[in-house]
Design an enzyme around this catalytic site. Structure first.
Site, PDB file in Angstrom:
ATOM      1  N   ASP A 140       4.364  15.266  -1.276  1.00 45.89           N
ATOM      2  CA  ASP A 140       4.059  14.186  -0.700  1.00 45.89           C
ATOM      3  C   ASP A 140       4.356  12.812  -1.335  1.00 45.89           C
ATOM      4  O   ASP A 140       4.118  11.882  -0.616  1.00 45.89           O
ATOM      5  CB  ASP A 140       2.535  14.162  -0.375  1.00 45.89           C
ATOM      6  N   ARG A 166      -6.546   6.995   2.668  1.00 39.25           N
ATOM      7  CA  ARG A 166      -7.028   5.525   2.409  1.00 39.25           C
ATOM      8  C   ARG A 166      -5.936   4.560   2.751  1.00 39.25           C
ATOM      9  O   ARG A 166      -5.823   3.482   1.907  1.00 39.25           O
ATOM     10  CB  ARG A 166      -7.442   5.382   1.021  1.00 39.25           C
TER      11      ARG A 166
HETATM   12  P1  AMP Z   1      -2.256  10.467  -4.375  1.00 39.29           P
HETATM   13  O1  AMP Z   1      -2.554  11.256  -5.483  1.00 39.29           O
HETATM   14  O2  AMP Z   1      -2.426   8.978  -4.626  1.00 39.29           O
HETATM   15  O3  AMP Z   1      -0.845  10.853  -4.015  1.00 39.29           O
HETATM   16  O4  AMP Z   1      -3.105  10.902  -3.021  1.00 39.29           O
HETATM   17  C1  AMP Z   1      -3.259  12.311  -2.524  1.00 39.29           C
HETATM   18  C2  AMP Z   1      -3.859  12.558  -1.334  1.00 39.29           C
HETATM   19  O5  AMP Z   1      -5.326  11.913  -1.655  1.00 39.29           O
HETATM   20  C3  AMP Z   1      -3.465  11.356  -0.346  1.00 39.29           C
HETATM   21  O6  AMP Z   1      -3.505  12.053   1.099  1.00 39.29           O
HETATM   22  C4  AMP Z   1      -4.321  10.198  -0.394  1.00 39.29           C
HETATM   23  O7  AMP Z   1      -4.356   9.516   0.978  1.00 39.29           O
HETATM   24  C5  AMP Z   1      -5.461  10.911  -0.751  1.00 39.29           C
HETATM   25  N1  AMP Z   1      -6.536   9.994  -1.386  1.00 39.29           N
HETATM   26  C6  AMP Z   1      -6.183   9.518  -2.615  1.00 39.29           C
HETATM   27  N2  AMP Z   1      -7.234   8.518  -2.940  1.00 39.29           N
HETATM   28  C7  AMP Z   1      -8.086   8.687  -1.966  1.00 39.29           C
HETATM   29  C8  AMP Z   1      -9.487   8.066  -1.484  1.00 39.29           C
HETATM   30  N3  AMP Z   1     -10.064   7.149  -2.642  1.00 39.29           N
HETATM   31  N4  AMP Z   1      -9.945   8.383  -0.365  1.00 39.29           N
HETATM   32  C9  AMP Z   1      -9.288   8.939   0.626  1.00 39.29           C
HETATM   33  N5  AMP Z   1      -8.215   9.679   0.585  1.00 39.29           N
HETATM   34  C10 AMP Z   1      -7.577   9.442  -0.818  1.00 39.29           C
HETATM   35 MG    MG Z   2       0.469   9.977  -2.613  1.00 40.30          MG
END
Ligand code: AMP
Ligand code: MG
Length: 487
Positions: A254, A94
């Site tokens: 990540d 996103r």
């Molecule tokens: P995060 O927990 O924010 O580090 O996100 C982990 C993964 O999930 C990353 O690849 C983000 O881009 C993906 N991600 C988190 N929220 C969304 C969303 N609403 N739509 C698509 N991908 C998401």
């Molecule tokens: Mg992240």
């Protein structure tokens, strides 16, 4: 009004040097974009004109719809261990890297959008973000920057006019414009390592060295020097988190940068009453990312980085493992030094007080804070007043504790410097109850409380009249605080 093509000059270094690690992409259209907050000082540091950013063209730029000449926005690819489990392909689900801007200080800074719509990496997600979590990241990241802690920055939050659907129901959508030394993550290296094209990993290493650790280029073994630099930068970073009571909450590989900047403010929070086992994230049920586990987890993540780098560390695999192991083991000393230096300043102790005295004295205090759940931020400020000759406030928070009186006497005998303490121990941090209050108002279209809290936490050290409530702990009925990833 400055025409858009001269208002912003974006480079596309990541996109052109590492095409295997990004997919050219464009931000989705916003039905009704509305600028909620703009970080004017940061805009100026980046050479962007705040007045122009507020114009319709400026907002189009901030939402990724007006792409300056020379820019080549990409959704970045990366892998990652999430809660210890390897996921080979995560990537920006996103988010988008718009490009890099040359900042006033000569560094290249990424301009990045979070909440800009679905990408080929969206997996099960919708690609959107809600106003609350984006404002939260803006607030906490800018507070961290003001505390002197390396972090991604926040340039703006734009409400999109789109409704997003989350567990709690329909919410107003937004995107965050994030600025970072880069968005290279441990997970980026893991992804590059797994590609069939073997030249991507060395090219990524070269790119990372040029951007973050240029001194490594002159080393006999540049990839090893890079690894050592990242280990050292992360050790210093995590020490700083601990010193302000910060719990990141989701230290997946990540979410760990090669630059040593804090990234990803989803479920993070600051401790009020101190607790080594503090966990706020609703999904961290095992306490993997608890306050006191953060150094061990950082080292674990760095071991994953070292593994991914093995092929470029040495042609002999056994030699490579030996070099990697030694580099990752360097974390403990780097962390210990950074933590002791930091706690020395928090306690106002001069350089000639030996580390053998500072260390155990600090450990005793931390044990006491943990046992009594003392307010982390408040206690250090009160100790500053004790150093200035007024021991009452410090003693008042731990009444009837002879052990504390004994600790206080031994510490005061070392002659702590109140001026150093005042400049090191913040008065104002984004306390959980204040953040929640500000976000609730902002979602009801009143950004006043958010702006006032932002003002308090971005000048955290100087006590200011009228801001007393921002220095206080949570109300009795605030209860146990829970955070969510905001997805
Ligand atoms: P995060 O927990 O924010 O580090 O996100 C982990 C993964 O999930 C990353 O690849 C983000 O881009 C993906 N991600 C988190 N929220 C969304 C969303 N609403 N739509 C698509 N991908 C998401
Ligand atoms: Mg992240």
């Amino acid at each position: 009004m400055t025409p858009p093509d001269t208002a912003v000059a974006l480079q596309s270094r990541f996109a052109t040097e590492l095409p295997e690690l990004g997919i050219p992409w464009q931000a989705a259209e916003c039905p009704e974009p509305r600028l909620l907050v703009l970080n004017e000082p940061l805009a100026r540091e980046l050479g962007l004109d705040p007045a122009w950013l507020r114009t319709p063209d400026g907002v189009e730029f901030l939402t990724g719809r007006l792409v300056p000449e020379g820019a080549a926005p990409v959704a970045q690819a990366y892998a990652g261990h999430q809660f210890g489990v390897p996921v080979p392909r995560l990537g920006d689900g996103r988010a988008l890297l718009l490009g890099e801007v040359a900042a006033a200080d000569g560094t290249l800074q990424d301009v990045h959008l979070k909440g800009s719509g679905p990408t080929p990496f969206s997996r099960g997600g919708d690609g959107w973000a809600a106003v609350g979590p984006m404002l939260r990241e803006f607030l906490v990241s800018e507070a961290m920057h003001a505390l002197g802690i390396p972090t991604t920055r926040s340039l703006a939050v734009v409400a999109t006019g789109r409704t997003v659907y989350r567990e709690e129901g329909p919410l107003p959508g937004a995107l965050l414009v994030r600025v970072a030394a880069s968005h290279l993550r441990v997970g980026t290296v893991q992804y590059a390592r797994a590609l069939p094209q073997e030249d991507v990993l060395p090219r990524l290493v070269e790119h990372a060295i040029a951007r973050h650790h240029p001194e490594a280029a002159a080393d006999a073994n540049p990839p090893l020097a890079l690894l050592r630099s990242v280990v050292a930068a992360q050790a210093r970073l995590v020490a700083q988190w601990l010193l302000v009571g910060f719990v990141h909450g989701v230290m997946n590989t990540d979410n760990m940068t090669l630059s040593g900047e804090t990234i990803d403010y989803g479920p993070c929070a600051f401790v009020d009453g101190f607790d080594r086992a503090a966990v706020f994230s609703s999904i961290d049920t095992s306490g993997r990312y608890a306050y006191g586990h953060q150094p061990a987890i950082a080292q674990w993540d760095l071991a994953r980085l070292a593994e991914a780098l093995l092929p470029v560390l040495h042609e002999d695999p056994n030699e490579a493992v030996a070099l990697a192991t030694e580099a990752v083991e360097g974390f403990a000393r780097a962390f210990g030094t950074a933590y002791t230096d930091g706690i020395r300043r928090k306690l106002g102790l001069a350089g000639d007080v030996p580390a053998e005295t500072v260390g155990p004295l600090a450990d005793e205090l931390v044990t006491l804070m943990h046992r009594e759940h003392l307010d982390h931020t408040g206690l250090f400020r009160r100790l500053g007043r004790a150093a200035a000759g007024d021991a009452g406030p410090a003693r008042a928070v731990v009444t009837d504790r002879p052990t504390f009186d004994d600790w206080l006497a031994r510490w005061l005998a070392l002659g702590p410097d109140p001026a150093v303490m005042d400049a090191t121990n913040p008065v104002y941090i984004p306390r959980n109850h204040l953040v929640e209050e500000a976000l609730a108002a902002a979602q009801a279209d009143d950004v006043g409380p958010l702006e006032r809290l932002l003002d308090a936490v971005t000048r955290p050290y100087a006590e200011r009249p009228g801001l007393e409530r921002y220095a206080e702990g949570p109300p009795e009925d605030f209860g146990r605080y829970r955070t969510f990833c905001g997805t």
